[in-house]
Design a protein around this motif. Structure first.
Motif, short mmCIF file in Angstrom:
data_model
loop_
_atom_site.label_atom_id
_atom_site.label_comp_id
_atom_site.label_asym_id
_atom_site.label_seq_id
_atom_site.Cartn_x
_atom_site.Cartn_y
_atom_site.Cartn_z
N ALA A 94 0.83 -1.21 0.00
CA ALA A 94 0.00 0.00 0.00
C ALA A 94 0.86 1.25 0.00
O ALA A 94 0.46 2.28 -0.57
CB ALA A 94 -0.94 -0.01 1.21
N ILE A 95 2.04 1.19 0.62
CA ILE A 95 2.88 2.39 0.68
C ILE A 95 3.44 2.74 -0.70
O ILE A 95 3.78 3.90 -0.96
CB ILE A 95 4.02 2.21 1.71
N ALA A 96 3.49 1.78 -1.60
CA ALA A 96 3.89 2.07 -2.98
C ALA A 96 2.75 2.65 -3.78
O ALA A 96 2.97 3.35 -4.78
CB ALA A 96 4.41 0.80 -3.65
N LEU A 97 1.51 2.38 -3.39
CA LEU A 97 0.34 2.91 -4.08
C LEU A 97 0.00 4.33 -3.63
O LEU A 97 -0.57 5.12 -4.40
CB LEU A 97 -0.88 2.01 -3.84
N VAL A 98 0.33 4.66 -2.39
CA VAL A 98 -0.06 5.96 -1.82
C VAL A 98 0.38 7.16 -2.66
O VAL A 98 -0.41 8.11 -2.83
CB VAL A 98 0.45 6.08 -0.36
N PRO A 99 1.59 7.19 -3.23
CA PRO A 99 1.94 8.34 -4.07
C PRO A 99 0.98 8.54 -5.24
O PRO A 99 0.70 9.69 -5.62
CB PRO A 99 3.36 8.01 -4.56
N GLY A 100 0.47 7.46 -5.79
CA GLY A 100 -0.52 7.58 -6.85
C GLY A 100 -1.83 8.13 -6.34
O GLY A 100 -2.45 9.00 -6.98
N VAL A 277 -4.19 3.22 -10.85
CA VAL A 277 -3.00 3.20 -10.00
C VAL A 277 -2.63 1.75 -9.74
O VAL A 277 -3.47 0.97 -9.27
CB VAL A 277 -3.25 3.90 -8.64
N CYS A 278 -1.39 1.39 -10.05
CA CYS A 278 -1.01 0.00 -9.80
C CYS A 278 0.46 -0.13 -9.47
O CYS A 278 1.28 0.73 -9.82
CB CYS A 278 -1.38 -0.88 -10.98
N PHE A 279 0.78 -1.20 -8.79
CA PHE A 279 2.15 -1.54 -8.43
C PHE A 279 2.42 -2.92 -8.99
O PHE A 279 1.90 -3.93 -8.50
CB PHE A 279 2.30 -1.53 -6.90
N GLU A 280 3.20 -2.95 -10.08
CA GLU A 280 3.37 -4.19 -10.85
C GLU A 280 4.81 -4.29 -11.36
O GLU A 280 5.56 -3.30 -11.34
CB GLU A 280 2.40 -4.21 -12.04
N PRO A 281 5.21 -5.46 -11.85
CA PRO A 281 6.54 -5.57 -12.47
C PRO A 281 6.72 -4.53 -13.57
O PRO A 281 5.81 -4.29 -14.37
CB PRO A 281 6.53 -6.99 -13.04
N GLY A 282 7.90 -3.91 -13.59
CA GLY A 282 8.16 -2.82 -14.52
C GLY A 282 7.94 -3.20 -15.97
O GLY A 282 7.63 -2.34 -16.80
N ALA A 283 8.11 -4.47 -16.32
CA ALA A 283 7.98 -4.90 -17.71
C ALA A 283 6.58 -4.64 -18.27
O ALA A 283 6.41 -4.52 -19.49
CB ALA A 283 8.31 -6.38 -17.83
N PHE A 284 5.58 -4.56 -17.41
CA PHE A 284 4.21 -4.35 -17.90
C PHE A 284 4.00 -2.93 -18.42
O PHE A 284 3.04 -2.67 -19.14
CB PHE A 284 3.20 -4.65 -16.80
N PHE A 285 4.86 -2.00 -18.03
CA PHE A 285 4.64 -0.60 -18.38
C PHE A 285 5.91 -0.01 -18.98
O PHE A 285 6.45 0.96 -18.48
CB PHE A 285 4.18 0.20 -17.16
N ALA A 323 11.95 1.30 -1.07
CA ALA A 323 11.24 1.99 -2.14
C ALA A 323 12.01 3.24 -2.53
O ALA A 323 12.52 3.96 -1.66
CB ALA A 323 9.82 2.36 -1.69
N GLU A 324 12.08 3.50 -3.82
CA GLU A 324 12.79 4.67 -4.32
C GLU A 324 11.86 5.50 -5.19
O GLU A 324 11.23 4.98 -6.13
CB GLU A 324 14.00 4.25 -5.13
#
Length: 326
Positions: A94-100, A277-285, A323-324
């Motif tokens: 969830a902490i990776a989604l919060v910026p979105g 808003v999603c947190f997924e493997p970078g290859a998808f985007f 997280a960066e």
């Protein structure tokens, strides 16, 4: 376990003739989860005595002989447990989604209508009630769930925004019913038993989900989202979100979901905006701003309509231990 397979022990019997792909189906996690499930249920006192919860100085040399004996004596029960795929509901994501979500709130100050795909037990429906703690920034919610991580870089933009969540809905093909103690214990069994902070956070998130009466619809993501988008509210942003979900549906379902979201976005207005808003493997985007993104990185991706802009906000590992900001 690998050595036990070579020696023809109980693990070899459990995995022999598995109809799918053992690695993709996470057989090792299924077996480890079964052992932890037995420990958590109080049905394996001899195993619990050597597990980390009761023995901080545990060693694999002490654990494995007892675990092997337990699997030998409970082979049938282990096989039944292994039939169901592992499910986790990592609240730390969830902490990776919060910026979105902060960006969405800054663009569209109206009531937010949340739609989560692949929600598992639905724990992250309560994302706005969590407390977030890093060395660089904090957000205070109204629960006992605290999410932390090693945050690299400046705090997220719009950190002072408040959230106005008006509605929440979620779906999963096989949601976990947290009202059943056995289901909650199964969810917990897939967390490593030597991670007490993660186990405690999961306990707090389960208690919060029960208190707030979280509900997850049993449905295919594409069918469910189509119906939800067709009836989305006339005021405020509708926010589609998910975390570590896209790798599970078949490619045709992923394509259908993306096409459906983009079609709904084309019809969005400033009174009735849409966000993804999603947190997924970078290859998808993949995109021109993917420079510096490792193939193993997970990325927080945001796209908003009517303006149609997209953003890559955070990169991290799958469990968001670090997280960066991008």
């Amino acid at each position: 376990m690998a050595s036990d397979i070579e020696a023809g022990g109980p693990v070899e019997r459990l995995v022999r003739g598995w109809p799918g792909n053992p690695r993709r189906d996470a057989l090792s996690l299924r077996i480890a989860g079964y052992l932890h499930y037995a420990v958590l249920g109080g049905k394996a006192p001899e195993l619990a005595a050597v597990y980390p919860g009761a023995n901080p100085d545990w060693t694999m040399e002490a654990v494995w002989p007892i675990a092997r004996d337990w699997l030998t004596r409970r082979e049938r029960a282990a096989k039944v447990f292994m039939k169901s795929p592992p499910q986790t509901n990592e609240t730390r994501r969830a902490i990776a989604l919060v910026p979105g979500f902060l960006k969405v709130a800054s663009l569209f100050p109206g009531p937010m209508h949340m739609l989560e795909l692949g929600a598992s037990a639905g724990l992250n429906q309560n994302w706005d009630r969590f407390n977030y703690r890093t060395s660089r920034w904090e957000l205070t919610g109204n629960s006992d769930v605290t999410i932390d991580t090693d945050w690299i870089g400046p705090p997220p933009d719009h950190i002072d925004m408040s959230f106005n969540v008006a509605s929440r809905a979620a779906c999963d093909q096989a949601p976990i019913n947290l009202s059943k103690a056995s289901a909650a214990r199964r969810l917990k069994s897939y967390v490593w038993p030597d991670q007490p902070e993660r186990l405690a956070r999961l306990d707090a998130a389960i208690a919060l989900a029960r208190r707030t009466r979280v509900r997850v619809d049993t449905a295919d993501a594409a069918d469910w989202l189509k119906a939800k988008l067709a009836s989305r509210p006339e005021e405020g942003p509708t926010v589609i979100y998910h975390s570590v979900f896209l790798q599970y549906p078949p490619a045709e379902t992923r394509r259908a979901l993306q096409a459906m979201i983009e079609e709904a976005g084309a019809e969005a207005s400033w009174d009735r905006p849409l966000a993804w808003v999603c947190f997924e493997p970078g290859a998808f985007f993949q995109g021109p701003d993917q420079v510096g993104i490792d193939p193993n990185d997970f990325v927080t991706y945001l796209r908003v309509w009517p303006e149609g802009e997209d953003y890559r906000l955070v990169r991290s590992d799958g469990h968001v231990v670090r997280a960066e900001r991008l």
